[in-house]
Motif scaffolding. Structure first.
Motif, PDB file in Angstrom:
ATOM      1  N   ARG A  38       1.303  -0.660   0.091  1.00  0.00           N
ATOM      2  CA  ARG A  38       0.111  -0.241  -0.002  1.00  0.00           C
ATOM      3  C   ARG A  38       0.865   1.392  -0.375  1.00  0.00           C
ATOM      4  O   ARG A  38       0.861   2.010  -0.967  1.00  0.00           O
ATOM      5  CB  ARG A  38      -1.116  -0.138   1.250  1.00  0.00           C
ATOM      6  CG  ARG A  38      -2.518  -1.078   0.929  1.00  0.00           C
ATOM      7  CD  ARG A  38      -3.435  -0.484   2.220  1.00  0.00           C
ATOM      8  NE  ARG A  38      -2.373  -0.629   3.296  1.00  0.00           N
ATOM      9  CZ  ARG A  38      -3.117  -1.759   4.551  1.00  0.00           C
ATOM     10  NH1 ARG A  38      -2.950  -2.886   3.606  1.00  0.00           N
ATOM     11  NH2 ARG A  38      -2.148  -1.508   5.417  1.00  0.00           N
ATOM     12  N   ARG A  42       1.496   3.972  -3.034  1.00  0.00           N
ATOM     13  CA  ARG A  42       0.978   5.850  -2.539  1.00  0.00           C
ATOM     14  C   ARG A  42       2.092   6.452  -3.543  1.00  0.00           C
ATOM     15  O   ARG A  42       2.121   7.518  -4.116  1.00  0.00           O
ATOM     16  CB  ARG A  42       0.827   6.034  -0.940  1.00  0.00           C
ATOM     17  CG  ARG A  42      -0.799   5.217  -1.437  1.00  0.00           C
ATOM     18  CD  ARG A  42      -1.298   6.020   0.634  1.00  0.00           C
ATOM     19  NE  ARG A  42      -0.185   5.062   2.172  1.00  0.00           N
ATOM     20  CZ  ARG A  42      -0.571   3.972   2.580  1.00  0.00           C
ATOM     21  NH1 ARG A  42      -1.180   3.584   1.845  1.00  0.00           N
ATOM     22  NH2 ARG A  42       0.655   4.006   3.496  1.00  0.00           N
ATOM     23  N   ARG A  45       2.185   6.167  -6.926  1.00  0.00           N
ATOM     24  CA  ARG A  45       1.442   7.569  -7.361  1.00  0.00           C
ATOM     25  C   ARG A  45       2.433   9.123  -7.235  1.00  0.00           C
ATOM     26  O   ARG A  45       1.889   9.766  -8.332  1.00  0.00           O
ATOM     27  CB  ARG A  45       0.198   7.455  -6.892  1.00  0.00           C
ATOM     28  CG  ARG A  45      -0.968   8.194  -7.074  1.00  0.00           C
ATOM     29  CD  ARG A  45      -1.307   9.392  -6.043  1.00  0.00           C
ATOM     30  NE  ARG A  45      -2.083  10.327  -6.561  1.00  0.00           N
ATOM     31  CZ  ARG A  45      -2.344  11.673  -6.526  1.00  0.00           C
ATOM     32  NH1 ARG A  45      -0.874  12.248  -5.972  1.00  0.00           N
ATOM     33  NH2 ARG A  45      -3.485  12.690  -7.171  1.00  0.00           N
ATOM     34  N   TRP A  51      -3.761   8.665 -10.351  1.00  0.00           N
ATOM     35  CA  TRP A  51      -3.633   6.567 -10.529  1.00  0.00           C
ATOM     36  C   TRP A  51      -3.732   6.710 -12.156  1.00  0.00           C
ATOM     37  O   TRP A  51      -3.662   4.878 -12.307  1.00  0.00           O
ATOM     38  CB  TRP A  51      -4.930   6.723  -9.868  1.00  0.00           C
ATOM     39  CG  TRP A  51      -4.622   6.423  -8.003  1.00  0.00           C
ATOM     40  CD1 TRP A  51      -5.325   8.161  -7.873  1.00  0.00           C
ATOM     41  CD2 TRP A  51      -3.712   5.963  -7.116  1.00  0.00           C
ATOM     42  NE1 TRP A  51      -5.177   8.096  -6.135  1.00  0.00           N
ATOM     43  CE2 TRP A  51      -4.294   6.764  -5.715  1.00  0.00           C
ATOM     44  CE3 TRP A  51      -2.971   5.282  -7.570  1.00  0.00           C
ATOM     45  CZ2 TRP A  51      -4.189   6.049  -4.418  1.00  0.00           C
ATOM     46  CZ3 TRP A  51      -2.248   4.453  -6.031  1.00  0.00           C
ATOM     47  CH2 TRP A  51      -3.064   5.024  -4.823  1.00  0.00           C
ATOM     48  N   ARG A  66      -6.539   2.204  -6.591  1.00  0.00           N
ATOM     49  CA  ARG A  66      -6.843   2.630  -5.725  1.00  0.00           C
ATOM     50  C   ARG A  66      -7.513   1.607  -4.030  1.00  0.00           C
ATOM     51  O   ARG A  66      -6.863   2.728  -3.553  1.00  0.00           O
ATOM     52  CB  ARG A  66      -7.807   3.961  -5.924  1.00  0.00           C
ATOM     53  CG  ARG A  66      -7.344   4.841  -6.796  1.00  0.00           C
ATOM     54  CD  ARG A  66      -8.601   6.130  -7.077  1.00  0.00           C
ATOM     55  NE  ARG A  66      -8.918   6.502  -6.667  1.00  0.00           N
ATOM     56  CZ  ARG A  66      -9.386   8.023  -7.001  1.00  0.00           C
ATOM     57  NH1 ARG A  66     -10.510   7.935  -7.576  1.00  0.00           N
ATOM     58  NH2 ARG A  66      -9.706   8.335  -5.752  1.00  0.00           N
ATOM     59  N   ALA A  69      -4.542   0.576  -2.466  1.00  0.00           N
ATOM     60  CA  ALA A  69      -3.654   1.439  -1.875  1.00  0.00           C
ATOM     61  C   ALA A  69      -4.231   2.369  -0.447  1.00  0.00           C
ATOM     62  O   ALA A  69      -3.964   2.379   0.962  1.00  0.00           O
ATOM     63  CB  ALA A  69      -3.598   3.348  -2.522  1.00  0.00           C
ATOM     64  N   SER A  70      -5.989   2.241  -0.949  1.00  0.00           N
ATOM     65  CA  SER A  70      -6.863   2.332   0.892  1.00  0.00           C
ATOM     66  C   SER A  70      -6.910   1.242   1.737  1.00  0.00           C
ATOM     67  O   SER A  70      -6.881   2.020   2.718  1.00  0.00           O
ATOM     68  CB  SER A  70      -7.841   3.121   0.016  1.00  0.00           C
ATOM     69  OG  SER A  70      -8.713   2.378  -0.662  1.00  0.00           O
TER      70      SER A  70
END
Length: 112
Positions: A38, A42, A45, A51, A66, A69-70
């Motif tokens: 993750r 980020r 990105r 993204w 996304r 990553a979240s």
């Protein structure tokens, strides 16, 4: 009632010997590796700007990257491989223990 009949040798009639299947081994990332993936996504990105640009480089849908990553989804070794390629590094370095910027990544010695 259904009865399964096999020959004493274990062969099915008319089909020859049954094919052997290789065991299916699935690999998944540990909790620490998921956390590092993750963080890597980020950082990538930020490096690529958006993204969408990162998703294009990795060959994945933007929504999937996304979500990983979240923390909504865990990610997979395949995603880690794609992220490592996008970062220009190895999977081991991407998911491994972080090294301080002023230290050698191989021996751990400080800068002279």
């Amino acid at each position: 009632m259904l009865t399964v009949v096999r020959s004493p040798s274990g062969e099915q009639e008319g089909r020859g010997a049954p094919k052997r299947r290789r065991p299916c081994v699935t690999r998944s990332l540990s909790d620490v590796e998921r956390m590092r993936l993750r963080a890597a996504l980020r950082n990538l990105r930020a490096l690529y700007g958006t993204w969408a640009c990162l998703a294009e480089v990795m060959g994945m849908p933007t929504r999937s990257i996304r979500a990983i990553a979240s923390g909504q989804y865990g990610g997979s070794p395949g995603t880690a491989m794609r992220a490592a390629r996008a970062a220009g590094t190895t999977i081991e370095r991407l998911l491994g223990r972080p090294v301080a910027a002023d230290r050698c990544p191989h021996c751990g010695r400080g800068a002279p």
